[in-house]
Motif scaffolding. Structure first.
Motif, PDB file in Angstrom:
ATOM      1  N   ALA A  40       0.837  -1.204   0.000  1.00  0.00           N
ATOM      2  CA  ALA A  40       0.000   0.000   0.000  1.00  0.00           C
ATOM      3  C   ALA A  40       0.872   1.254   0.000  1.00  0.00           C
ATOM      4  CB  ALA A  40      -0.938  -0.004   1.199  1.00  0.00           C
ATOM      5  N   LEU A  41       1.973   1.211   0.758  1.00  0.00           N
ATOM      6  CA  LEU A  41       2.904   2.343   0.758  1.00  0.00           C
ATOM      7  C   LEU A  41       3.542   2.507  -0.617  1.00  0.00           C
ATOM      8  CD1 LEU A  41       4.672   1.722   4.197  1.00  0.00           C
ATOM      9  CD2 LEU A  41       3.007   3.513   3.673  1.00  0.00           C
ATOM     10  N   ARG A  42       3.936   1.420  -1.242  1.00  0.00           N
ATOM     11  CA  ARG A  42       4.540   1.488  -2.572  1.00  0.00           C
ATOM     12  C   ARG A  42       3.532   2.017  -3.603  1.00  0.00           C
ATOM     13  NH1 ARG A  42       9.175  -1.114  -3.887  1.00  0.00           N
ATOM     14  NH2 ARG A  42       8.343  -1.820  -5.884  1.00  0.00           N
ATOM     15  N   ALA A  43       2.289   1.606  -3.486  1.00  0.00           N
ATOM     16  CA  ALA A  43       1.268   2.037  -4.445  1.00  0.00           C
ATOM     17  C   ALA A  43       1.083   3.550  -4.415  1.00  0.00           C
ATOM     18  CB  ALA A  43      -0.062   1.339  -4.151  1.00  0.00           C
ATOM     19  N   ARG A  44       1.273   4.175  -3.257  1.00  0.00           N
ATOM     20  CA  ARG A  44       1.158   5.627  -3.168  1.00  0.00           C
ATOM     21  C   ARG A  44       2.218   6.336  -3.994  1.00  0.00           C
ATOM     22  NH1 ARG A  44      -2.393   7.724   0.021  1.00  0.00           N
ATOM     23  NH2 ARG A  44      -3.438   6.447   1.593  1.00  0.00           N
ATOM     24  N   HIS A  45       3.256   5.618  -4.354  1.00  0.00           N
ATOM     25  CA  HIS A  45       4.351   6.188  -5.130  1.00  0.00           C
ATOM     26  C   HIS A  45       4.369   5.649  -6.560  1.00  0.00           C
ATOM     27  CE1 HIS A  45       6.192   7.970  -1.497  1.00  0.00           C
ATOM     28  NE2 HIS A  45       5.591   6.954  -0.915  1.00  0.00           N
ATOM     29  N   GLY A  46       3.278   4.994  -6.962  1.00  0.00           N
ATOM     30  CA  GLY A  46       3.176   4.472  -8.314  1.00  0.00           C
ATOM     31  C   GLY A  46       4.057   3.271  -8.565  1.00  0.00           C
ATOM     32  N   LEU A  47       4.394   2.522  -7.507  1.00  0.00           N
ATOM     33  CA  LEU A  47       5.300   1.392  -7.640  1.00  0.00           C
ATOM     34  C   LEU A  47       4.541   0.068  -7.583  1.00  0.00           C
ATOM     35  CD1 LEU A  47       8.121   2.652  -5.266  1.00  0.00           C
ATOM     36  CD2 LEU A  47       8.072   2.756  -7.771  1.00  0.00           C
ATOM     37  N   ALA A  48       5.060  -0.915  -8.297  1.00  0.00           N
ATOM     38  CA  ALA A  48       4.421  -2.225  -8.361  1.00  0.00           C
ATOM     39  C   ALA A  48       4.514  -2.940  -7.017  1.00  0.00           C
ATOM     40  CB  ALA A  48       5.093  -3.071  -9.443  1.00  0.00           C
ATOM     41  N   ALA A  49       3.532  -3.795  -6.782  1.00  0.00           N
ATOM     42  CA  ALA A  49       3.531  -4.599  -5.564  1.00  0.00           C
ATOM     43  C   ALA A  49       4.656  -5.625  -5.616  1.00  0.00           C
ATOM     44  CB  ALA A  49       2.189  -5.306  -5.403  1.00  0.00           C
ATOM     45  N   VAL A  50       5.138  -6.023  -4.442  1.00  0.00           N
ATOM     46  CA  VAL A  50       6.152  -7.065  -4.346  1.00  0.00           C
ATOM     47  C   VAL A  50       5.541  -8.295  -3.696  1.00  0.00           C
ATOM     48  CG1 VAL A  50       8.078  -5.464  -4.258  1.00  0.00           C
ATOM     49  CG2 VAL A  50       6.976  -6.168  -2.128  1.00  0.00           C
ATOM     50  N   ALA A  51       6.184  -9.430  -3.907  1.00  0.00           N
ATOM     51  CA  ALA A  51       5.691 -10.697  -3.386  1.00  0.00           C
ATOM     52  C   ALA A  51       6.365 -11.036  -2.062  1.00  0.00           C
ATOM     53  CB  ALA A  51       5.932 -11.804  -4.410  1.00  0.00           C
ATOM     54  N   ARG A  52       5.907 -12.092  -1.465  1.00  0.00           N
ATOM     55  CA  ARG A  52       6.425 -12.576  -0.181  1.00  0.00           C
ATOM     56  C   ARG A  52       7.498 -13.636  -0.423  1.00  0.00           C
ATOM     57  NH1 ARG A  52       2.499 -15.995   3.844  1.00  0.00           N
ATOM     58  NH2 ARG A  52       4.098 -16.772   5.312  1.00  0.00           N
ATOM     59  N   ASP A  53       8.595 -13.537   0.293  1.00  0.00           N
ATOM     60  CA  ASP A  53       9.684 -14.505   0.208  1.00  0.00           C
ATOM     61  C   ASP A  53       9.662 -15.356   1.471  1.00  0.00           C
ATOM     62  OD1 ASP A  53      12.013 -15.949   0.013  1.00  0.00           O
ATOM     63  OD2 ASP A  53      13.275 -14.240  -0.528  1.00  0.00           O
ATOM     64  N   THR A  54       8.952 -16.472   1.438  1.00  0.00           N
ATOM     65  CA  THR A  54       8.805 -17.314   2.629  1.00  0.00           C
ATOM     66  C   THR A  54      10.135 -17.938   3.050  1.00  0.00           C
ATOM     67  OG1 THR A  54       8.180 -19.201   1.247  1.00  0.00           O
ATOM     68  CG2 THR A  54       6.399 -17.823   2.112  1.00  0.00           C
ATOM     69  N   GLY A  55      11.062 -18.072   2.098  1.00  0.00           N
ATOM     70  CA  GLY A  55      12.331 -18.706   2.396  1.00  0.00           C
ATOM     71  C   GLY A  55      13.234 -17.904   3.308  1.00  0.00           C
ATOM     72  N   ARG A  56      12.965 -16.614   3.478  1.00  0.00           N
ATOM     73  CA  ARG A  56      13.800 -15.763   4.327  1.00  0.00           C
ATOM     74  C   ARG A  56      13.140 -15.446   5.669  1.00  0.00           C
ATOM     75  NH1 ARG A  56      15.949 -10.803   0.697  1.00  0.00           N
ATOM     76  NH2 ARG A  56      17.217 -10.456   2.561  1.00  0.00           N
ATOM     77  N   GLU A  57      11.921 -15.903   5.863  1.00  0.00           N
ATOM     78  CA  GLU A  57      11.183 -15.510   7.059  1.00  0.00           C
ATOM     79  C   GLU A  57      11.793 -16.058   8.345  1.00  0.00           C
ATOM     80  OE1 GLU A  57       6.858 -14.913   4.849  1.00  0.00           O
ATOM     81  OE2 GLU A  57       7.192 -16.688   6.129  1.00  0.00           O
ATOM     82  N   ALA A  58      12.250 -17.308   8.330  1.00  0.00           N
ATOM     83  CA  ALA A  58      12.816 -17.886   9.552  1.00  0.00           C
ATOM     84  C   ALA A  58      14.080 -17.141   9.971  1.00  0.00           C
ATOM     85  CB  ALA A  58      13.116 -19.374   9.333  1.00  0.00           C
ATOM     86  N   ALA A  59      14.963 -16.863   9.014  1.00  0.00           N
ATOM     87  CA  ALA A  59      16.197 -16.139   9.337  1.00  0.00           C
ATOM     88  C   ALA A  59      15.899 -14.721   9.788  1.00  0.00           C
ATOM     89  CB  ALA A  59      17.128 -16.132   8.124  1.00  0.00           C
ATOM     90  N   ALA A  60      14.880 -14.083   9.182  1.00  0.00           N
ATOM     91  CA  ALA A  60      14.492 -12.740   9.614  1.00  0.00           C
ATOM     92  C   ALA A  60      14.011 -12.764  11.057  1.00  0.00           C
ATOM     93  CB  ALA A  60      13.413 -12.178   8.691  1.00  0.00           C
ATOM     94  N   GLY A  61      13.296 -13.826  11.425  1.00  0.00           N
ATOM     95  CA  GLY A  61      12.862 -13.970  12.814  1.00  0.00           C
ATOM     96  C   GLY A  61      14.029 -14.164  13.764  1.00  0.00           C
ATOM     97  N   GLU A  62      15.053 -14.906  13.335  1.00  0.00           N
ATOM     98  CA  GLU A  62      16.245 -15.085  14.156  1.00  0.00           C
ATOM     99  C   GLU A  62      16.996 -13.766  14.335  1.00  0.00           C
ATOM    100  OE1 GLU A  62      18.745 -18.417  13.106  1.00  0.00           O
ATOM    101  OE2 GLU A  62      17.017 -19.509  12.312  1.00  0.00           O
ATOM    102  N   ALA A  63      17.052 -12.979  13.269  1.00  0.00           N
ATOM    103  CA  ALA A  63      17.696 -11.663  13.369  1.00  0.00           C
ATOM    104  C   ALA A  63      16.940 -10.776  14.346  1.00  0.00           C
ATOM    105  CB  ALA A  63      17.759 -11.012  11.989  1.00  0.00           C
ATOM    106  N   ALA A  64      15.615 -10.774  14.268  1.00  0.00           N
ATOM    107  CA  ALA A  64      14.808  -9.965  15.184  1.00  0.00           C
ATOM    108  C   ALA A  64      15.023 -10.399  16.627  1.00  0.00           C
ATOM    109  CB  ALA A  64      13.328 -10.065  14.805  1.00  0.00           C
ATOM    110  N   LEU A  65      15.116 -11.713  16.858  1.00  0.00           N
ATOM    111  CA  LEU A  65      15.344 -12.219  18.212  1.00  0.00           C
ATOM    112  C   LEU A  65      16.664 -11.698  18.771  1.00  0.00           C
ATOM    113  CD1 LEU A  65      14.355 -14.241  20.437  1.00  0.00           C
ATOM    114  CD2 LEU A  65      15.881 -15.905  19.358  1.00  0.00           C
TER     115      LEU A  65
END
Length: 332
Positions: A85-110
């Motif tokens: 929604a933020l990207r759309a306000r700037h005329g930018l295409a939507a991006v998809a979800r990368d499920t393969g990086r979610e676990a590592a992103a959670g480890e980084a957040a921890l």
């Protein structure tokens, strides 16, 4: 206005951390968020290791055992929808979800929560360190917020909004990656908990996005990316915010944009509905590789909500040829 965009920017004490980030697209600079000591949002709980919040966690992180949490599908989709929604306000295409990086992103957040700090290069001596989490921290936008009253009521979309504003970050690195026209799939990791020795809770968000499958742009590629532009929510951009423009010189390849745009002779003019010029201050340029590798930024005094402003920038050089950029915005 979309419901999740209401009241999304908390009062922030902002500093930043930058790091050179490698990757398939050549890397670049990204900026890290900072602890928020403003008024906290309502919380649904607390405790030593965080408490499962309705709709956010399928399983909450446990700091005592360094076990990352897992987010619900609904939370992953909410964050993706908020970013798009933020990207759309700037005329930018939507991006998809990368499920393969979610676990590592959670480890980084921890790691960020456990150490109550942000780093794109967390040392192995950190509490709850993991190689996967450290690798993701090196190529993600990072956000941290601490509160004595709990953090579980703080929506992830508010962290995205604060990263997009990038208050206090000279390179606007968060903003540029989030509004990168070439951006590929992204992932979101989050952790909430009470670190050892802390009297309150800390929340960390990790937006894994840098060089995440960069793609060529289609025929509807924008000539530039500006913030703010068009009808823009005032709670996403305060009158004291930093305005910015980045130029797309080559829609086929992000890296092919390097060294092709020059703002040295650019003249910025911002006019109100009566055609009166507003004072332009704090003009700056940045050519680091954070998203599009060029940025012109400035501030304007006297912005008011409900008025339409016109921006014209003359003297932008693209491959040595002069170009003018013109657009309007209104803070609603």
């Amino acid at each position: 206005m979309l419901p999740f965009l209401r009241n999304v920017i908390p009062a922030l004490l902002v500093a930043f951390l930058t790091a050179a980030c490698g990757g398939g697209g050549g890397g670049g600079e990204t900026a890290a968020g900072t602890p928020d000591t403003g008024t906290p949002a309502p919380t649904t709980g607390g405790g030593d290791d965080g408490t499962q919040a309705d709709g956010i966690y399928a399983a909450a992180a446990e700091l005592s055992s360094c076990r990352p949490g897992s987010l619900t599908e609904a939370e992953h989709l909410r964050v993706l929808d908020a970013l798009n929604a933020l990207r759309a306000r700037h005329g930018l295409a939507a991006v998809a979800r990368d499920t393969g990086r979610e676990a590592a992103a959670g480890e980084a957040a921890l790691m960020m929560v456990a150490n109550r700090a942000l780093s794109h290069q967390p040392p192995a001596s950190w509490t709850c360190y993991s190689a996967a989490g450290a690798g993701e921290a090196a190529r993600s936008n990072l956000y941290l917020r601490s509160s004595s009253s709990g953090t579980l009521g703080f929506p992830s979309s508010s962290a995205l909004a604060a990263l997009l504003l990038d208050d206090g970050v000279a390179s606007l690195g968060h903003r540029r990656w989030m509004l990168d026209p070439f951006l590929g799939p992204v992932a979101w990791g989050r952790a909430d908990g009470q670190p050892s020795g802390s009297s309150g809770e800390t929340m960390a968000g990790v937006l894994a996005l840098i060089d995440a499958g960069a793609r060529a742009l289609g025929p509807a590629a924008p000539d530039f990316v500006a913030m703010p532009q068009g009808s823009y929510p005032a709670d996403l951009f305060p009158p004291t915010g930093v305005l910015s423009v980045s130029v797309v010189a080559d829609p086929a390849n992000r890296n092919a944009n390097r060294g092709r745009v020059d703002f040295a002779t650019a003249a910025i003019r911002v006019t109100d509905p009566n055609g009166q010029d507003l004072a332009v201050t704090n003009r700056a340029e940045d050519y680091s590789g954070a998203g599009l590798p060029n940025l012109l930024s400035w501030q304007v005094g006297g912005l008011r909500t409900g008025l339409s402003y016109r921006v014209r920038i003359d003297g932008v050089r693209v491959d040595g040829v002069g170009r003018a950029i013109e657009y309007s915005f209104a803070l609603e």
